[in-house]
Scaffold this active site. Structure first.
Site, PDB file in Angstrom:
ATOM      1  N   THR A 178       0.905  -1.135   0.000  1.00 57.72           N
ATOM      2  CA  THR A 178       0.000   0.000   0.000  1.00 57.72           C
ATOM      3  C   THR A 178       0.945   1.186   0.000  1.00 57.72           C
ATOM      4  OG1 THR A 178      -1.511  -1.186   1.489  1.00 57.72           O
ATOM      5  CG2 THR A 178      -1.848   1.143   1.315  1.00 57.72           C
ATOM      6  N   ARG A 206     -13.241  -8.174  -4.191  1.00 53.82           N
ATOM      7  CA  ARG A 206     -12.740  -7.962  -2.822  1.00 53.82           C
ATOM      8  C   ARG A 206     -12.457  -6.459  -2.623  1.00 53.82           C
ATOM      9  NH1 ARG A 206      -7.507  -6.152  -0.496  1.00 53.82           N
ATOM     10  NH2 ARG A 206      -7.493  -6.958   1.615  1.00 53.82           N
ATOM     11  N   ASP A 209      -9.112  -2.143   2.438  1.00 53.01           N
ATOM     12  CA  ASP A 209      -9.271  -1.137   3.505  1.00 53.01           C
ATOM     13  C   ASP A 209      -8.849   0.260   3.058  1.00 53.01           C
ATOM     14  OD1 ASP A 209      -6.484  -2.369   3.588  1.00 53.01           O
ATOM     15  OD2 ASP A 209      -6.233  -0.523   4.742  1.00 53.01           O
ATOM     16  N   GLY A 228      -0.837  -3.132   5.268  1.00 49.96           N
ATOM     17  CA  GLY A 228      -0.903  -4.475   5.827  1.00 49.96           C
ATOM     18  C   GLY A 228      -2.089  -5.222   5.258  1.00 49.96           C
TER      19      GLY A 228
HETATM   20  N1  GLY Z   1      -3.962  -2.888   2.769  1.00 44.62           N
HETATM   21  C1  GLY Z   1      -4.186  -3.134   1.410  1.00 44.62           C
HETATM   22  C2  GLY Z   1      -5.109  -4.230   1.142  1.00 44.62           C
HETATM   23  O1  GLY Z   1      -5.179  -5.193   1.921  1.00 44.62           O
HETATM   24  O2  GLY Z   1      -5.798  -4.172   0.162  1.00 44.62           O
END
Ligand code: GLY
Length: 315
Positions: A178, A206, A209, A228
């Site tokens: 990220t 999907r 976050d 993460g």
């Molecule tokens: N933190 C990025 C993701 O899991 O998509």
């Protein structure tokens, strides 16, 4: 009255960071971007403008899993997510699973002034078309090779290795990618931005976050960007939790310590960067490595070799 600007950025978190040449080149990339964002702030850029530019620089660097260099999903497609939160206005905006744009954070920034502030795949694509943003292929050879290897292994990995250099990704689970930028501008305002290609090899649809308040949040008191495993970050509601604790009067370092202690007790795999309106900069991780760098007004520092056993650091 002008205040001393501050900046912290990240390029992901992970389980290993091997190879000194690799470490130094990651450091060079992060420090160059921190310097660029800090210069913008010194020249009077607003917090949102600086976050936008910092996220674009990180998205444009194929080393990091956002924009160019994003990982591929299970069907071999790239879908990216990004969000921006302006702490002064209290506005969150973002795009979820957008394809074929160079800088998803630009769409998030545009949506700051829209009545509909979070758009998903089809709506985000329509917006890019309306804004006449040129079609862009974010695929890199390394990401394609990783996906082909995983396909040959029948997608045994649940996510991609997302620290982008081979010497930094010796196994397929070397990182959780990220990018993120959190700043305090010279007017005393805070903003946070986060962008990602996702976990890699995930199911179609999907949701990361990174375009949720769990992964990116800011107020007039503090801002946080997370990295993460998205599911772990969502379960902790990490960014919003830390910011709300500061809003309610907790010191940033205490809010970080308490939130990361909880995340560790819950066996989460994540990291975060943060700063507050008083100029305190902080970072935390339950993962082994956090690729973060900051400018505290005096010098640039980073967390690449931070390994003192603590969950949280600050300056
Ligand atoms: N933190 C990025 C993701 O899991 O998509």
């Amino acid at each position: 009255m002008r205040v001393q600007p501050k900046v912290i950025i990240h390029g992901g978190a992970g389980s290993s960071l091997q190879g000194k040449g690799g470490l130094e080149s990651v450091r060079h990339s992060l420090h160059t971007i921190v310097e660029g964002v800090y210069s913008l702030l010194l020249s009077g850029a607003t917090a949102s403008e600086a976050v936008l530019q910092g996220c674009k620089m990180l998205e444009d660097n194929p080393r990091f899993n956002a924009g160019t260099g994003s990982v591929l999903q299970s069907d071999g497609q790239i879908r990216m997510s990004a969000s921006l939160m302006n702490g002064a206005s209290g506005r969150f905006s973002g795009v979820i699973n957008v394809s074929r744009v160079k800088n998803p954070i630009e769409l998030a920034q545009f949506l700051q002034s829209s009545p509909d502030r979070v758009l998903s795949d089809y709506g985000a694509a329509e917006l890019a078309r309306e804004l006449q943003i040129p079609s862009y292929n974010a695929l890199t050879d390394l990401r394609l090779q990783e996906w082909i290897q995983e396909r040959q292994d029948n997608f045994k990995s649940t996510m991609a290795g997302v620290v982008a250099e081979p010497e930094l990704a010796p196994s397929s689970n070397a990182g959780r990618g990220t990018i993120g930028v959190v700043v305090l501008d010279t007017y005393g305002c805070v903003a946070a931005g986060t962008s990602t290609g996702g976990k890699g090899f995930e199911r179609i649809g999907r949701v990361s976050d990174s375009a949720m308040p769990a992964g990116n949040y800011a107020s007039s008191y503090a801002g946080v960007s997370c990295t993460g495993i998205g599911e772990d970050i969502i379960d902790e509601c990490l960014a919003a939790k830390i910011v709300v604790r500061v809003n309610d009067g907790m010191l940033l370092k205490d809010a970080m310590q308490r939130s990361f202690t909880e995340a560790s007790q819950n066996h989460r795999d994540l990291g975060a960067i943060a700063l507050d309106a008083t100029g305190v900069i902080s970072w935390g991780k339950t993962s082994q490595v956090l690729l973060a760098a900051y400018h505290n007004g005096e010098a640039i520092g980073d967390t690449l070799e931070w390994n003192d056993g603590q969950l949280v650091g600050y300056c």
